[in-house]
Write an enzyme that holds these catalytic residues in place. Structure first.
Site, PDB file in Angstrom:
ATOM      1  N   GLY A 179      10.931  42.444  17.163  1.00 54.23           N
ATOM      2  CA  GLY A 179       9.919  41.690  16.421  1.00 54.23           C
ATOM      3  C   GLY A 179       9.975  41.928  14.928  1.00 54.23           C
ATOM      4  N   GLU A 180      10.122  43.165  14.527  1.00 61.28           N
ATOM      5  CA  GLU A 180      10.147  43.470  13.103  1.00 61.28           C
ATOM      6  C   GLU A 180      11.514  43.239  12.463  1.00 61.28           C
ATOM      7  OE1 GLU A 180       8.008  47.058  14.109  1.00 61.28           O
ATOM      8  OE2 GLU A 180       6.562  46.593  12.532  1.00 61.28           O
ATOM      9  N   ILE A 200       0.829  40.061  22.326  1.00 55.62           N
ATOM     10  CA  ILE A 200       0.235  39.536  21.093  1.00 55.62           C
ATOM     11  C   ILE A 200       0.857  38.206  20.688  1.00 55.62           C
ATOM     12  CG2 ILE A 200      -0.457  41.825  20.334  1.00 55.62           C
ATOM     13  CD1 ILE A 200       1.906  41.884  18.429  1.00 55.62           C
ATOM     14  N   THR A 221       8.439  45.899  24.196  1.00 59.61           N
ATOM     15  CA  THR A 221       9.394  45.640  25.273  1.00 59.61           C
ATOM     16  C   THR A 221      10.106  46.909  25.703  1.00 59.61           C
ATOM     17  OG1 THR A 221       9.740  43.331  24.681  1.00 59.61           O
ATOM     18  CG2 THR A 221      11.557  44.435  25.815  1.00 59.61           C
ATOM     19  N   ALA A 266      17.155  47.739  26.097  1.00 60.94           N
ATOM     20  CA  ALA A 266      16.643  46.921  24.994  1.00 60.94           C
ATOM     21  C   ALA A 266      16.145  47.798  23.859  1.00 60.94           C
ATOM     22  CB  ALA A 266      15.504  46.030  25.487  1.00 60.94           C
ATOM     23  N   LYS A 267      16.314  47.303  22.654  1.00 57.06           N
ATOM     24  CA  LYS A 267      15.727  47.936  21.465  1.00 57.06           C
ATOM     25  C   LYS A 267      14.748  46.925  20.842  1.00 57.06           C
ATOM     26  CE  LYS A 267      19.895  48.823  19.638  1.00 57.06           C
ATOM     27  NZ  LYS A 267      20.924  49.401  18.740  1.00 57.06           N
ATOM     28  N   GLY A 268      14.089  47.318  19.781  1.00 56.90           N
ATOM     29  CA  GLY A 268      13.037  46.457  19.213  1.00 56.90           C
ATOM     30  C   GLY A 268      13.589  45.234  18.504  1.00 56.90           C
ATOM     31  N   SER A 286       7.555  47.133  16.998  1.00 59.91           N
ATOM     32  CA  SER A 286       8.660  46.566  17.794  1.00 59.91           C
ATOM     33  C   SER A 286       8.957  47.383  19.038  1.00 59.91           C
ATOM     34  CB  SER A 286       9.944  46.441  16.945  1.00 59.91           C
ATOM     35  OG  SER A 286       9.712  45.623  15.819  1.00 59.91           O
TER      36      SER A 286
END
Ligand code: MOS
Length: 768
Positions: free
Chosen positions: A722-723, A490, A535, A718-720, A532
Site C-alpha cells: 500500500g505504501e 480500510i 496482508t 507477501a510483503k507490503g 503496509s
C-alpha cells in the site's frame, strides 16, 4: 504506522533473538491466491448498501458537533454556553469544565502535553466545546451561539522559521521537538574526498492532506458502564486501547467496531477527540450520540503529511558508485508531538558506505501531522531520487544505470542483515524494459511548446510490521466457512485477500465464506491496518487457521472414506479422490456433520531470524509540459513493485493505481495553503484543495508485479504494497518534468507558476 516506529526499528546491533517463521511450508503454484477475483464486498460497496460508520444510525440517536477555535494561536478566556443550552433540541453542552471531560491528550516525551479541551489553542480548529442535540442542524445552530472570549497570540506557521529567534513558542519548551535524530555510518568527509562529482541541493515538499472519502467520526452508545463505538478507523484494537485509557475503563468495557472504512491513509490510526466527545455526550444524555466531522474540519484536525525541507549532499565516483550522502531533513509536526521526516531511504535504498542524516521535528501553529501513506518516504524520495538524476546528468550516465550501480543486498541501517528478497534491480530492469525506457529516453523532447520527457524513481518501504495476529476459521457442516479476523479492511481489499487464502487451503468457493472482522468483542486480535502490514501480517495467521481445519478435515475424511490422507484433495467444496475418481461434497461427510463444526486457530509466526523483509519499487513516468502555460500532463506511468507474492491481482492493481494517484496529487496539485497574515488554512475544502480526478490520472497506467518468490519473509510470501505504491511517484514525475522541460523543480508541488518561473530563470523564451 508511525514514522518514529520506522526510526526505532533502525539499529546497528546484532539481530534480536527471534522465533522461526511459521512452520508452514511456502506455497508453490496456487489455484486461488494471485487471481484477479472480484472483491468479496464489491456489491455492497458499489450499490451503497455497505454500512459505513458515517451511515450508521441507532434509535433515539442524538447528534453532536464541536465548537472550534477560529484562531491559529489563542488562549480561551471565557466560554459562555448559557445561550446554547437554552436552544431548541440541545440536550447537553460539554466544555473543559464538564465533569469527566478533563482528559489528558497528545503524548510527549514526559507525558501528555494537552487536554481534550485545552484552553491554550495551538492551531486552528482546536476543540473548545461540544454540543449534543436532537438533530445535526440544531447542534450546528447551538454551536454558533457559544460565546468564546479569546486572547489571540502571535503565531508561527513556517517550519523553516519556527526555530528562529523571536518565533512565538507553540509549547513552553520552544519549537524544537525533542532532539534532532542523527544517524551516521562511515565517514562522509572521506567519502566526499573520494568522489568525482559532489552535488548539494535543497528540496521542498508541500503539506498534503489525507482526503479520505469518508470523513472522521463515531457513534457511541452505553449499555450500563459498557461502551460500544461504531467508528471509522484503521484498527479496532488500537483504538479500543486508546479509548479505554482515555475513559479509564478496562478493555472489556469498550467495544469498537469498524466494518467499513472509507479510506484512512494513516489519518485513522489514532483515537479522535470526536470519539471521546461522542462517548461523553452519550453518557451525559443516556442516549446514543453520533459525531462526525464536516469535510472542512477534517482538513484542520485529522492530520496531514507534513511539508519537508531536505538538503542532500551526495558524492559519486566516475563509474557511478555512491561514496557518501549527507542529508538534513526538517519538517513541522504541527502543534503536537509527532514525526515529520524519514531519512530511511537515504540510509538503506542504495549501497553507500558513508552516510549521515539529521532529522529535525519542529512545532508550528497548525494541525498535528499524522502518519500518511509511507510517512516521510515520498518526501525523502522527492529529494533523493531527484539528486540521483542530477548526479547521473553530471556523470553523463543513464539515471537507470546509476541506480543499478548501487543496489544493496543487505540492510545497511539494520546491522547489515540480508533482505529476504531484494527485488529493486528487477523492478528497475524489468520496469524499464516494459516501459520502453531506452527508446523513450532517447526521444527528443520536441522543440515546440509541448515537450515530452520520461523519468523514473526507485523506492523502498522501511517497516516490517507487527508480527502479531490471530485468526479463527470454522468449517460448518454444510461445507461453508466462517472466517474470523480482527483486521480492518480500510478499502484495500483485506477481506478479499483473506477469503482467498482460506479458499486456497480448504478448496471452498469464496462465496461460501462468511467474514466476521474488525469488532473487538467478537473477532481476534490484529494490529492496525497500516504500515503496509495488513496482508503480510494477517494472511499467515489466516492460512495457519485454515490449515488446522484442513488437517482435521482430511483426517476425518480419510477415516470415513477409508483412504490415506495423501490420496485426498480438497476442491470446489468437496473431497476428491484421484483413483478411482470420486467427489464427495463436504456436506455429505458424516464425520463432519457429526461434529457440526471444525475450528482452526492460527497465529502469525515471527519475522525471519537475522533477515529483513521489505518491499521495493521503481516507477516510470512520461509527461508533457506546456512551456507556454506551465501545465504538466502525465501521459503514462508504469509501476514495477516487488511486494513479494501477489495475493490478489485485482486489489494489488487497485493499490498501485491508488498510490500513483495520490503521488500525482503530491507532485502536481495538492498543498495546504496557510494565510501569511492570519495563519489560517485558506483551502480547507475540496474545491480549493485539488486532489487528482479522473481527468488528471492517465488512462495509460501499468502495474508490473515483480515476484521474487520470497520463501522466507513469511508463510505466504507477501510483503507490503500500500505504501510503496506512492513512494516513488512524485519523484518520477519531477524527473520526467526535468527531462521534458529542461528545468528541475526543487519545490513541490510542480505548479504552473513554478514551471514558468524556472523556464524564465533559465532564459528560455516562452513562445506565444
Ligand atoms: Mo499508514 S500511514 O500506516 O495508514
Amino acid at each position: 504506522m508511525k514514522s518514529k516506529d520506522t526510526d526505532s526499528a533502525q539499529d546497528q546491533g546484532p539481530a534480536p533473538a527471534r522465533q522461526p517463521v511459521s512452520e508452514l511450508p511456502p506455497w508453490g503454484e496456487t489455484r486461488v491466491v494471485g487471481k484477479a477475483l472480484p472483491r468479496v464486498d464489491g456489491y455492497e460497496r458499489v450499490s451503497g448498501t455497505a454500512v459505513y460508520a458515517r451511515d450508521f444510525a441507532l434509535p433515539g440517536m442524538l447528534y453532536a458537533t464541536i465548537v472550534r477555535c477560529p484562531h491559529v494561536h489563542a488562549r480561551v478566556k471565557k466560554v459562555d454556553v448559557s445561550k446554547a443550552e437554552r436552544m431548541n433540541g440541545v440536550c447537553a453542552v460539554i466544555t473543559g469544565d464538564t465533569p469527566g471531560a478533563r482528559i489528558p491528550w497528545y503524548a510527549g516525551d514526559k507525558g501528555p502535553v494537552s487536554w481534550l479541551f485545552d484552553p491554550h489553542c495551538r492551531h486552528e480548529g482546536e476543540e473548545v466545546a461540544a454540543i449534543i442535540a436532537e438533530t445535526q442542524q440544531q447542534a450546528f445552530d447551538a454551536a454558533r451561539s457559544v460565546a468564546v472570549e479569546y486572547e489571540v497570540l502571535p503565531f508561527v506557521i513556517d517550519h523553516d522559521k519556527a526555530l528562529g529567534t523571536g518565533s512565538p513558542p507553540v509549547h513552553e519548551g520552544g519549537n524544537l521537538q525533542g532532539k534532532p535524530g542523527i544517524y551516521q555510518r562511515g565517514n562522509p568527509a572521506a567519502g566526499f574526498a573520494e568522489a568525482a562529482v559532489v552535488l548539494e541541493q535543497t528540496y521542498r515538499t508541500p503539506t498534503q492532506l489525507h482526503s479520505t472519502m469518508e470523513v472522521h467520526g463515531s457513534v457511541a452508545q452505553w449499555d450500563g458502564d459498557r461502551l460500544t463505538v461504531w467508528d471509522t478507523n484503521q484498527g479496532v484494537f488500537g483504538r479500543r486501547a486508546e479509548l479505554a485509557e482515555a475513559l479509564k475503563l478496562p478493555l472489556s468495557a469498550v467495544r469498537v467496531i469498524s466494518h467499513y472504512t472509507g479510506g484512512g491513509f494513516g489519518s485513522k490510526l489514532e483515537l479522535g477527540k470526536y470519539t471521546v466527545i461522542a462517548a461523553l455526550g452519550a453518557r451525559m444524555t443516556g442516549q446514543p450520540v453520533k459525531l462526525f466531522l464536516t469535510r472542512e474540519e477534517t482538513f484542520l484536525v485529522t492530520g496531514n503529511r507534513p511539508a519537508n525541507t531536505i538538503t542532500i549532499k551526495a558524492g559519486v565516483k566516475k563509474d557511478g558508485t555512491l561514496t557518501a550522502i549527507e542529508a538534513r531533513l526538517t519538517g513541522p509536526v504541527g502543534a503536537y508531538p509527532h514525526g515529520s521526516t524519514s531519512a530511511y531511504q537515504i540510509m538503506d535504498l542504495y549501497q553507500c558506505p558513508n552516510v549521515r542524516t539529521e532529522e529535525t521535528d519542529v512545532f508550528i501553529n497548525a494541525g498535528k501531522a499524522r502518519p500518511m501513506r509511507a510517512p516521510g518516504f515520498p518526501a525523502c524520495g522527492w529529494a533523493l531520487e531527484q539528486m540521483m538524476d542530477s548526479l547521473a546528468a553530471k556523470l553523463g550516465m543513464d539515471p537507470l544505470d546509476l541506480r543499478l550501480r548501487n543496489i544493496p543486498s543487505v540492510s545497511q541501517v539494520r546491522g547489515n542483515r540480508p533482505f529476504t528478497s531484494t527485488g529493486l534491480r528487477q523492478c528497475l530492469v524489468e520496469g524499464a524494459r516494459a516501459f520502453g525506457w531506452n527508446e523513450a529516453r532517447l526521444h527528443p523532447p520536441g522543440d515546440g511548446h509541448l515537450r515530452r520527457g520520461v523519468g523514473l524513481a526507485a523506492g523502498m518501504w522501511g517497516w516490517d510490521g507487527e508480527p502479531n495476529a490471530t485468526a479463527i476459521v470454522k468449517l460448518m457442516a454444510d461445507g461453508s466457512v466462517n472466517l474470523n479476523t480482527g483486521a480492518s479492511d480500510i478499502g484495500t481489499g483485506t477481506k478479499t485477500v483473506m477469503a482467498m487464502v482460506v479458499s486456497e487451503e480448504l478448496g471452498v468457493p469464496i462465496d461460501r465464506i462468511q467474514i466476521e472482522h474488525a469488532d473487538t468483542a467478537t473477532t481476534q486480535y490484529a494490529p492496525d491496518s497500516g504500515g503496509s502490514q495488513t496482508t503480510h501480517i494477517n494472511s499467515p495467521a489466516v492460512r495457519a487457521a485454515a490449515v488446522a481445519v484442513r488437517d482435521e478435515l482430511l483426517s476425518l475424511a480419510a477415516e470415513e472414506l477409508k483412504q490415506p490422507v495423501s490420496a485426498l484433495a480438497l476442491r470446489d467444496g468437496a473431497v476428491e479422490i484421484a483413483a478411482p475418481a470420486r467427489r464427495i461434497p463436504l456436506s455429505d461427510l458424516k464425520s463432519l456433520s457429526a461434529k457440526q463444526v471444525l475450528i482452526g486457530i492460527g497465529r502469525r509466526g515471527a519475522h525471519p531470524e537475522g533477515k529483513i523483509a521489505l518491499p521495493f519499487a521503481a516507477q516510470f513516468a512520461e509527461v508533457e509540459v506546456d512551456t507556454r502555460t506551465g501545465t504538466v500532463r502525465v501521459l503514462r506511468m508504469l509501476a514495477a513493485h516487488d511486494s513479494g507474492r501477489v495475493m490478489s491481482r485485482l486489489t494489488y492493481e487497485n493499490q498501485v493505481f491508488g498510490g500513483i494517484t495520490m503521488g500525482l496529487g503530491h507532485a502536481l496539485t495538492e498543498q495546504r495553503v496557510l494565510d501569511r497574515r492570519t495563519g489560517k488554512m485558506v483551502n480547507a475544502n475540496w474545491h480549493d484543495y485539488a486532489i487528482p480526478t479522473a481527468l488528471d490520472v492517465p488512462a495509460d497506467l501499468t502495474c508490473l508485479p515483480i515476484d521474487p518468490h520470497d520463501t522466507e519473509c513469511n508463510s505466504v510470501g507477501a510483503k507490503g504494497l500500500g505504501e510503496p505504491a506512492t513512494i516513488p511517484t512524485a519523484a518520477a514525475i519531477a524527473n520526467a518534468v526535468c527531462a521534458a522541460a529542461g528545468v528541475r523543480i526543487f519545490e513541490g508541488p510542480i505548479t504552473q507558476a513554478r514551471i514558468l518561473e524556472s523556464l524564465a530563470r533559465k532564459g528560455e523564451e516562452v513562445k506565444s
